[in-house]
Design a protein around this motif. Structure first.
Motif, PDB file in Angstrom:
ATOM      1  N   LEU A 146      -4.352  -1.127   5.457  1.00 24.97           N
ATOM      2  CA  LEU A 146      -3.357  -1.762   4.404  1.00 24.97           C
ATOM      3  C   LEU A 146      -2.466  -0.509   3.696  1.00 24.97           C
ATOM      4  O   LEU A 146      -2.827   0.089   2.752  1.00 24.97           O
ATOM      5  N   ASP A 147      -1.319  -0.214   4.256  1.00 23.78           N
ATOM      6  CA  ASP A 147      -0.539   0.913   4.135  1.00 23.78           C
ATOM      7  C   ASP A 147       0.330   0.863   2.650  1.00 23.78           C
ATOM      8  O   ASP A 147       0.261   1.539   1.795  1.00 23.78           O
ATOM      9  N   ASP A 148       0.412  -0.654   2.285  1.00 28.76           N
ATOM     10  CA  ASP A 148       1.087  -0.722   0.889  1.00 28.76           C
ATOM     11  C   ASP A 148       1.058  -2.430   0.791  1.00 28.76           C
ATOM     12  O   ASP A 148       1.397  -3.170   1.812  1.00 28.76           O
ATOM     13  N   GLY A 149       0.690  -2.811  -0.388  1.00 28.20           N
ATOM     14  CA  GLY A 149       0.893  -4.149  -0.701  1.00 28.20           C
ATOM     15  C   GLY A 149      -0.141  -4.813  -0.982  1.00 28.20           C
ATOM     16  O   GLY A 149      -1.220  -4.250  -1.412  1.00 28.20           O
ATOM     17  N   ASN A 180      -9.623 -10.358  -2.157  1.00 25.20           N
ATOM     18  CA  ASN A 180      -8.191 -10.088  -2.184  1.00 25.20           C
ATOM     19  C   ASN A 180      -8.231  -8.537  -2.481  1.00 25.20           C
ATOM     20  O   ASN A 180      -9.465  -7.950  -3.062  1.00 25.20           O
ATOM     21  N   VAL A 181      -7.194  -7.693  -1.682  1.00 26.31           N
ATOM     22  CA  VAL A 181      -7.047  -6.192  -1.933  1.00 26.31           C
ATOM     23  C   VAL A 181      -5.676  -6.290  -2.290  1.00 26.31           C
ATOM     24  O   VAL A 181      -4.784  -6.468  -1.589  1.00 26.31           O
ATOM     25  N   LYS A 182      -5.449  -5.471  -3.482  1.00 25.57           N
ATOM     26  CA  LYS A 182      -3.840  -5.277  -3.891  1.00 25.57           C
ATOM     27  C   LYS A 182      -3.808  -3.712  -3.961  1.00 25.57           C
ATOM     28  O   LYS A 182      -4.477  -3.045  -4.817  1.00 25.57           O
ATOM     29  N   ALA A 183      -2.745  -3.076  -3.068  1.00 27.25           N
ATOM     30  CA  ALA A 183      -2.746  -1.802  -3.300  1.00 27.25           C
ATOM     31  C   ALA A 183      -1.314  -1.434  -3.026  1.00 27.25           C
ATOM     32  O   ALA A 183      -0.949  -0.750  -2.011  1.00 27.25           O
ATOM     33  N   TYR A 184      -0.407  -1.733  -3.930  1.00 23.45           N
ATOM     34  CA  TYR A 184       0.934  -1.350  -4.087  1.00 23.45           C
ATOM     35  C   TYR A 184       1.234   0.167  -4.419  1.00 23.45           C
ATOM     36  O   TYR A 184       0.509   0.377  -5.744  1.00 23.45           O
ATOM     37  N   ALA A 185       1.875   0.977  -3.671  1.00 20.98           N
ATOM     38  CA  ALA A 185       1.995   2.264  -4.069  1.00 20.98           C
ATOM     39  C   ALA A 185       2.843   2.292  -5.384  1.00 20.98           C
ATOM     40  O   ALA A 185       2.329   3.310  -6.215  1.00 20.98           O
ATOM     41  N   HIS A 189      -2.400   2.046  -8.792  1.00 18.13           N
ATOM     42  CA  HIS A 189      -3.851   1.671  -8.860  1.00 18.13           C
ATOM     43  C   HIS A 189      -4.364   0.374  -7.525  1.00 18.13           C
ATOM     44  O   HIS A 189      -3.399  -0.184  -7.123  1.00 18.13           O
ATOM     45  N   THR A 190      -5.580   0.684  -7.153  1.00 19.82           N
ATOM     46  CA  THR A 190      -5.906  -0.303  -6.255  1.00 19.82           C
ATOM     47  C   THR A 190      -7.102  -1.211  -6.874  1.00 19.82           C
ATOM     48  O   THR A 190      -7.913  -0.782  -7.442  1.00 19.82           O
ATOM     49  N   SER A 191      -6.835  -2.426  -6.437  1.00 20.57           N
ATOM     50  CA  SER A 191      -7.833  -3.586  -6.996  1.00 20.57           C
ATOM     51  C   SER A 191      -8.442  -4.429  -5.689  1.00 20.57           C
ATOM     52  O   SER A 191      -7.816  -4.750  -4.816  1.00 20.57           O
ATOM     53  N   VAL A 192      -9.656  -4.677  -6.056  1.00 18.43           N
ATOM     54  CA  VAL A 192     -10.602  -5.725  -5.136  1.00 18.43           C
ATOM     55  C   VAL A 192     -11.089  -6.481  -5.712  1.00 18.43           C
ATOM     56  O   VAL A 192     -11.965  -6.356  -6.648  1.00 18.43           O
ATOM     57  N   PHE A 251       4.634  -3.065 -17.783  1.00 18.09           N
ATOM     58  CA  PHE A 251       5.820  -3.439 -17.408  1.00 18.09           C
ATOM     59  C   PHE A 251       6.050  -3.173 -15.922  1.00 18.09           C
ATOM     60  O   PHE A 251       6.905  -4.026 -15.182  1.00 18.09           O
ATOM     61  N   ASP A 252       5.390  -1.905 -15.513  1.00 15.43           N
ATOM     62  CA  ASP A 252       5.311  -1.828 -13.935  1.00 15.43           C
ATOM     63  C   ASP A 252       4.924  -2.827 -13.104  1.00 15.43           C
ATOM     64  O   ASP A 252       5.526  -3.254 -12.150  1.00 15.43           O
ATOM     65  N   GLU A 253       3.666  -3.373 -13.618  1.00 16.55           N
ATOM     66  CA  GLU A 253       3.160  -4.777 -12.844  1.00 16.55           C
ATOM     67  C   GLU A 253       4.249  -5.829 -12.871  1.00 16.55           C
ATOM     68  O   GLU A 253       4.537  -6.432 -11.754  1.00 16.55           O
ATOM     69  N   LEU A 254       4.787  -6.048 -14.051  1.00 17.67           N
ATOM     70  CA  LEU A 254       5.752  -7.159 -14.212  1.00 17.67           C
ATOM     71  C   LEU A 254       6.977  -6.968 -13.188  1.00 17.67           C
ATOM     72  O   LEU A 254       7.497  -7.546 -12.485  1.00 17.67           O
ATOM     73  N   SER A 255       7.337  -5.713 -13.085  1.00 21.05           N
ATOM     74  CA  SER A 255       8.533  -5.385 -12.254  1.00 21.05           C
ATOM     75  C   SER A 255       8.117  -5.602 -10.831  1.00 21.05           C
ATOM     76  O   SER A 255       8.972  -5.995 -10.054  1.00 21.05           O
ATOM     77  N   LEU A 256       7.139  -5.279 -10.423  1.00 18.79           N
ATOM     78  CA  LEU A 256       6.491  -5.475  -9.025  1.00 18.79           C
ATOM     79  C   LEU A 256       6.602  -6.811  -8.578  1.00 18.79           C
ATOM     80  O   LEU A 256       7.023  -7.319  -7.621  1.00 18.79           O
ATOM     81  N   ILE A 257       6.219  -7.787  -9.562  1.00 12.94           N
ATOM     82  CA  ILE A 257       6.153  -9.159  -9.323  1.00 12.94           C
ATOM     83  C   ILE A 257       7.668  -9.740  -9.286  1.00 12.94           C
ATOM     84  O   ILE A 257       7.870 -10.666  -8.424  1.00 12.94           O
TER      85      ILE A 257
END
Length: 313
Positions: A146-149, A180-185, A189-192, A251-257
């Motif tokens: 998972l390179d990004d996403g 679930n794995v979340k790893a947006y650059a 941060h990365t979450s599992v 705000f960064d997380e909201l922007s990503l969504i």
């Protein structure tokens, strides 16, 4: 391949002091040549081959590395070492080994893909993600990169061949479960998060935690610290069904969504807006302006849209 580092991994492996990641690397390397052996060498020579590879491993771990003056000589020496071992098992030059060959899958804004992996496991890929998938799981571990996403997986159980998701910072390993794995650059941060079964999470060969259903691990890429939370797993995986839940998101997380769902770049007009946190639910099929109105209502702000950019003020 860094020959010196690989030689040290082999040495630790033979002494029984290798960690989980190092053992997996050595075993996958050995397995690739085992597969070639099955295809090329008769059963009567099987034990001879096994003894030979052990001798070659032993030689690799005990022979001192000669540091040559010119860089191209060092590279050539490394290639000769790897090539010499490989050629012992592959009779014809250029014959393919059993190493996994990866294909890159990328998704667009507003796009979620569901695919079936070579072992019949199922993977959902969230918007604006990049993941590398093998055509077949040939090694001792079923690896995806998972390179990004973000991905959600339902992994088919296999005691003999663990399944691993590799991100830039974490290795997530299971035998068979859903998670679930979340790893947006962009969010650093990365979450599992685990829906069913048990998941092992490691970084740089060091085990961080075992997660069970309803647990989430969040790893900070800057500080290398992590925290573990109890969560509503249905909210974590809602994105694959078209709904995204945010709970005290920055705000960064909201922007990503907003970028993922609607292809819009959300910006803050002031430092004060950047400090806001957001708790809300958004649907992928709703009009973008409706979503922006919901976001604005949370802190009684306004938005200005200019093309694909939106300023919250």
């Amino acid at each position: 391949m860094d020959i010196t580092k690989f030689r040290k991994k082999l040495e630790r492996y033979l002494k029984g002091t290798a960690n989980e990641t190092e053992s997996a690397i050595v075993e996958a390397w050995y397995k690739s040549y085992q597969d070639a052996e099955e295809a090329e060498i008769g059963s009567e020579n099987k034990e001879t081959v096994k003894n030979a590879i052990r001798q070659k491993i032993h030689k690799t771990t005990t022979t001192p590395v000669i540091k040559l003056k010119w860089r191209n000589y060092s590279v050539a020496a490394g290639l000769l070492l790897v090539s010499g071992i490989a050629l012992f098992f592959i009779k014809n030059r250029g014959q393919a080994t059993s190493e996994d060959i990866y294909t890159t899958l990328q998704t667009k804004a507003g796009e979620v893909k569901q695919i079936v992996l070579p072992d019949s496991s199922v993977m959902w890929v969230n918007s604006l993600s990049k993941v590398r998938i093998p055509a077949a799981f040939n090694g001792s571990i079923r690896n995806i990169l998972l390179d990004d996403g973000e991905v959600f997986l339902k992994v088919k159980h296999n005691d003999a061949k663990p399944f691993r998701v590799n991100t830039h910072t974490l290795q997530v390993q299971v035998l068979g479960t859903s998670f679930n794995v979340k790893a947006y650059a962009s969010i650093k941060h990365t979450s599992v998060a685990v829906a069913t079964g048990k998941v092992a999470v490691s970084t740089a060969g060091k085990r961080l935690s075992f997660l069970t259903p309803g647990q989430e691990l969040v790893f900070d890429e800057k500080t290398k610290a992590f925290k573990q939370n109890n969560i509503d797993i249905s909210a974590t995986q809602g994105w694959k069904d078209g709904e995204t839940y945010l709970t005290q998101a920055n705000f960064d997380e909201l922007s990503l969504i907003v970028k993922n769902m609607f292809g819009l770049k959300l910006k803050a007009a002031s430092k004060a807006v950047e400090q806001y946190q957001f708790t809300l639910r958004l649907k992928r099929n709703m009009p973008a302006d409706d979503a922006l109105k919901i976001i604005s209502l949370i802190h009684n702000t306004h938005f200005r849209r200019e093309g694909d950019e939106v300023v919250l003020y």
